[in-house]
Design a protein around this motif. Sequence first.
Motif, PDB file in Angstrom:
ATOM      1  N   THR A  38       0.844  -1.182   0.000  1.00 21.17           N
ATOM      2  CA  THR A  38       0.000   0.000   0.000  1.00 21.17           C
ATOM      3  C   THR A  38       0.883   1.236   0.000  1.00 21.17           C
ATOM      4  O   THR A  38       1.824   1.329   0.786  1.00 21.17           O
ATOM      5  N   ILE A  39       0.591   2.170  -0.893  1.00 22.39           N
ATOM      6  CA  ILE A  39       1.350   3.411  -0.961  1.00 22.39           C
ATOM      7  C   ILE A  39       0.684   4.446  -0.067  1.00 22.39           C
ATOM      8  O   ILE A  39      -0.549   4.584  -0.069  1.00 22.39           O
ATOM      9  N   VAL A  40       1.474   5.154   0.704  1.00 23.18           N
ATOM     10  CA  VAL A  40       0.976   6.238   1.547  1.00 23.18           C
ATOM     11  C   VAL A  40       1.523   7.546   0.991  1.00 23.18           C
ATOM     12  O   VAL A  40       2.721   7.824   1.078  1.00 23.18           O
ATOM     13  N   TRP A  41       0.652   8.340   0.385  1.00 25.55           N
ATOM     14  CA  TRP A  41       1.046   9.633  -0.165  1.00 25.55           C
ATOM     15  C   TRP A  41       0.966  10.679   0.946  1.00 25.55           C
ATOM     16  O   TRP A  41      -0.111  10.921   1.495  1.00 25.55           O
ATOM     17  N   VAL A  42       2.092  11.293   1.260  1.00 23.51           N
ATOM     18  CA  VAL A  42       2.141  12.287   2.326  1.00 23.51           C
ATOM     19  C   VAL A  42       1.857  13.672   1.743  1.00 23.51           C
ATOM     20  O   VAL A  42       2.570  14.141   0.840  1.00 23.51           O
ATOM     21  N   LEU A  43       0.810  14.321   2.254  1.00 24.49           N
ATOM     22  CA  LEU A  43       0.486  15.672   1.800  1.00 24.49           C
ATOM     23  C   LEU A  43       1.397  16.670   2.503  1.00 24.49           C
ATOM     24  O   LEU A  43       1.743  16.509   3.674  1.00 24.49           O
ATOM     25  N   GLN A  44       1.785  17.712   1.767  1.00 25.32           N
ATOM     26  CA  GLN A  44       2.797  18.651   2.232  1.00 25.32           C
ATOM     27  C   GLN A  44       2.205  19.859   2.948  1.00 25.32           C
ATOM     28  O   GLN A  44       1.038  20.206   2.766  1.00 25.32           O
ATOM     29  N   GLY A  45       3.055  20.498   3.744  1.00 28.76           N
ATOM     30  CA  GLY A  45       2.647  21.698   4.461  1.00 28.76           C
ATOM     31  C   GLY A  45       2.684  22.930   3.585  1.00 28.76           C
ATOM     32  O   GLY A  45       3.072  22.861   2.418  1.00 28.76           O
ATOM     33  N   PRO A  46       2.289  24.083   4.119  1.00 29.03           N
ATOM     34  CA  PRO A  46       2.232  25.323   3.330  1.00 29.03           C
ATOM     35  C   PRO A  46       3.590  25.718   2.754  1.00 29.03           C
ATOM     36  O   PRO A  46       4.627  25.541   3.393  1.00 29.03           O
ATOM     37  N   ASP A  47       3.559  26.235   1.541  1.00 30.86           N
ATOM     38  CA  ASP A  47       4.760  26.739   0.859  1.00 30.86           C
ATOM     39  C   ASP A  47       4.735  28.258   0.953  1.00 30.86           C
ATOM     40  O   ASP A  47       3.855  28.900   0.365  1.00 30.86           O
ATOM     41  N   PRO A  48       5.670  28.875   1.658  1.00 31.22           N
ATOM     42  CA  PRO A  48       5.646  30.327   1.819  1.00 31.22           C
ATOM     43  C   PRO A  48       6.061  31.090   0.577  1.00 31.22           C
ATOM     44  O   PRO A  48       5.839  32.295   0.484  1.00 31.22           O
TER      45      PRO A  48
END
Length: 306
Positions: free
Chosen positions: A185-195
């Motif tokens: 199973t692939i776990v796609w990690v969502l990223q934090g805000p890009d300033p």
Amino acid sequence: MRKPWMVGVAGAVLSALLLGGCGDPQGPPDEAPSAPSGPDASPTTRQRAATASPGTPAAKPAPEVLYLGDSIATENQKVLGELLKDELHARYTAVPYSGTTLCDYLEGTADRSLVPAADKAAALVRRLRPDYVVLQFWGNAWDYTPCMDGVTYGEDRTEYLSRYAAAAERLTEQIAGAGGTRRPTIVWVLQGPDPMTPDRVRRVNALYQKQAGASGDLVADAGKAVSPASGRYTWAQYLPCTAYERAHDGYCTQPDRGRTAVHHDKDLLHFCLAPTTSKPRPCPVRSPGVTRMAREITRAIAEARS
């Protein structure tokens, strides 16, 4: 990124981002990633003895987790490994390379990639047979990794996103093919805000969510854990302390103000509170942002197993 255990934005900050190999600047980092030492041949295994009584369901075997990604994965890798082992008794291998994109982990790109053939995602899946492959990619938006062929978010957003979508689909296919009848199973990690380019991360996260939905995989919204409650894509250096941070010494960095730092003063991209160095490394100090993201990834895997 590499196997080591491893923005208001003023111009003075950009040099720190360059060292991390994971931002939006227009030039490459001062030093290219060095070769990794490779994944542990015998990752630590912690399993509790089964003492099930008649009629009690057998305990699930400890999961095998493979963690791939860029400089953010490099700094997260030690904390994530500790959480996965402590909470899920997982067997764990991390093979991050700083400055990488999804295409760097694709087989067939060894001649123009920051990741050697032995550490491509499919090669690692065939060797380690993981249950979960966690993918942590900020989405480098600059002209550094050769497999992007010079395409940057700043110069051609449509082509940049098109390449990322194609790479996400192809990487999924290669991981699935390498897993065979034991597809991880692939776990796609969502990223934090890009300033620097706020909408870029929103688009990259949407791409990851779409790919996960199309292939029946998972999403871990680690980026939400380092975002203000008032705005998922609003960058902030400080956030209110969580109950966990208040209860654990050193994690609520400004307890008198009820807030904690998730970014270093001189690095508005990464989450390690130690200064960025030219040689990527696992974060060497307690850092709330790193722990918040690692806890969310661990939670997503635990929930999927429940």
